[in-house]
Motif scaffolding. Structure first.
Motif, PDB file in Angstrom:
ATOM      1  N   ILE A 111       9.154  -7.016 -35.996  1.00 52.82           N
ATOM      2  CA  ILE A 111       9.285  -6.323 -34.718  1.00 52.82           C
ATOM      3  C   ILE A 111      10.755  -5.982 -34.521  1.00 52.82           C
ATOM      4  O   ILE A 111      11.615  -6.857 -34.588  1.00 52.82           O
ATOM      5  N   ILE A 135       6.397  -3.133 -35.910  1.00 56.34           N
ATOM      6  CA  ILE A 135       6.314  -2.692 -34.519  1.00 56.34           C
ATOM      7  C   ILE A 135       7.726  -2.379 -34.059  1.00 56.34           C
ATOM      8  O   ILE A 135       8.616  -3.225 -34.167  1.00 56.34           O
ATOM      9  N   THR A 181       3.543   0.659 -35.572  1.00 50.18           N
ATOM     10  CA  THR A 181       3.306   0.989 -34.169  1.00 50.18           C
ATOM     11  C   THR A 181       4.642   1.213 -33.479  1.00 50.18           C
ATOM     12  O   THR A 181       5.561   0.404 -33.621  1.00 50.18           O
ATOM     13  N   ILE A 226       1.859  -5.750 -28.108  1.00 47.96           N
ATOM     14  CA  ILE A 226       2.338  -6.429 -29.315  1.00 47.96           C
ATOM     15  C   ILE A 226       1.354  -7.505 -29.743  1.00 47.96           C
ATOM     16  O   ILE A 226       1.007  -7.626 -30.927  1.00 47.96           O
ATOM     17  N   ARG A 229      -1.674  -5.952 -31.365  1.00 50.00           N
ATOM     18  CA  ARG A 229      -1.400  -5.440 -32.715  1.00 50.00           C
ATOM     19  C   ARG A 229      -1.303  -6.575 -33.737  1.00 50.00           C
ATOM     20  O   ARG A 229      -1.822  -6.476 -34.847  1.00 50.00           O
TER      21      ARG A 229
END
Length: 257
Positions: A111, A135, A181, A226, A229
């Protein structure tokens, strides 16, 4: 990002001035925390969280604690303050990624917040066998000059687009070899929202939330997205579904065509 990429300027001055909203988003996270604990849970795999420009791992503490509460092995990046260096910092971060892969024996989700998302994307290109999914949150991977801090970034990092590897610039905006994403907000006061849009593909998506750039790491809507996902079974990725309450909470996302 390439020479053919649409050029946009920095976000509107109004949104830059209103970035102080991030404080209220942190308060909203605290107030809604009991509800956030009901977010989807996954298999507890490792997650590496990368901070934004000028931030350190401490800025991602709320997000990492939230992920730990859901059972994930969430980790900071351990690279100190993020002073930039796209195309350079990733080499050091790659060691951190592979350390987590060895420790847990599982692929790592990455992330990245703002500039950290550009590193996250490059890690996916460098080691797709170690990255489960990526992400990004308010990351300018489509055009990193469309920000309110471009001149500051160039001054601090000593790096301008003219001195970046053209192949890297072209690669940053392309669909990744792993699912990805992009979480963004149209009222971002640091990065123009158009710079954060994924190109359409079978394993890319954009999720639009309401809020500020500096609050994305603790924005309740971003946190829920988040969690959703990360909870997907490995190798069975599917796009975020805006159904039931989500249809009202998450505005229709823009396409990155």
């Amino acid at each position: 990002m390439s020479g053919a990429e649409e050029r946009v300027g920095p976000p509107a001055l109004l949104w830059q001035v209103l970035e102080g909203r991030a404080v209220f988003e942190l308060g909203a996270m605290a107030w809604l925390y009991p509800l956030l604990r009901q977010a989807p849970r996954g298999d507890g795999h490792p997650v590496l969280v990368v901070p934004g420009f000028l931030a350190s791992g401490s800025s991602t503490f709320p997000l990492r604690q939230f992920l730990k509460s859901l059972g994930y092995a969430a980790h900071r990046w351990k690279q100190g303050r993020n002073l930039g260096g796209v195309g350079e910092t990733e080499e050091r971060l790659l060691g951190r990624l592979r350390e987590l892969r060895r420790r847990y024996g599982r692929k790592v989700s990455v992330i990245g917040w703002s500039l950290g998302g550009m590193y996250a994307r490059e890690l996916a290109w460098m080691a797709p066998e170690d990255v489960r999914l990526v992400i990004t949150m308010g990351s300018p991977f489509r055009n990193h000059t469309g920000t309110a801090v471009t001149l500051l970034y160039e001054d601090v990092s000593g790096q301008s687009e003219a001195h970046m590897d053209p192949a890297l610039l072209a690669r940053l905006s392309q669909p990744l070899p792993v699912p990805s994403t992009s979480i963004y907000t149209r009222t971002d006061g640091v990065v123009h929202w158009r710079c954060s849009l994924e190109r359409p593909s079978a394993t890319t998506e954009n999720i639009r939330v309401l809020g500020s750039h500096c609050g994305l790491g603790h924005n309740p809507l971003a946190l829920w997205a988040i969690a959703d996902r990360l909870a997907q079974p490995e190798d069975r990725w599917r796009p975020f579904r805006r159904e039931a309450f989500r249809r009202f909470a998450y505005p229709t996302p823009d396409r990155g065509d």
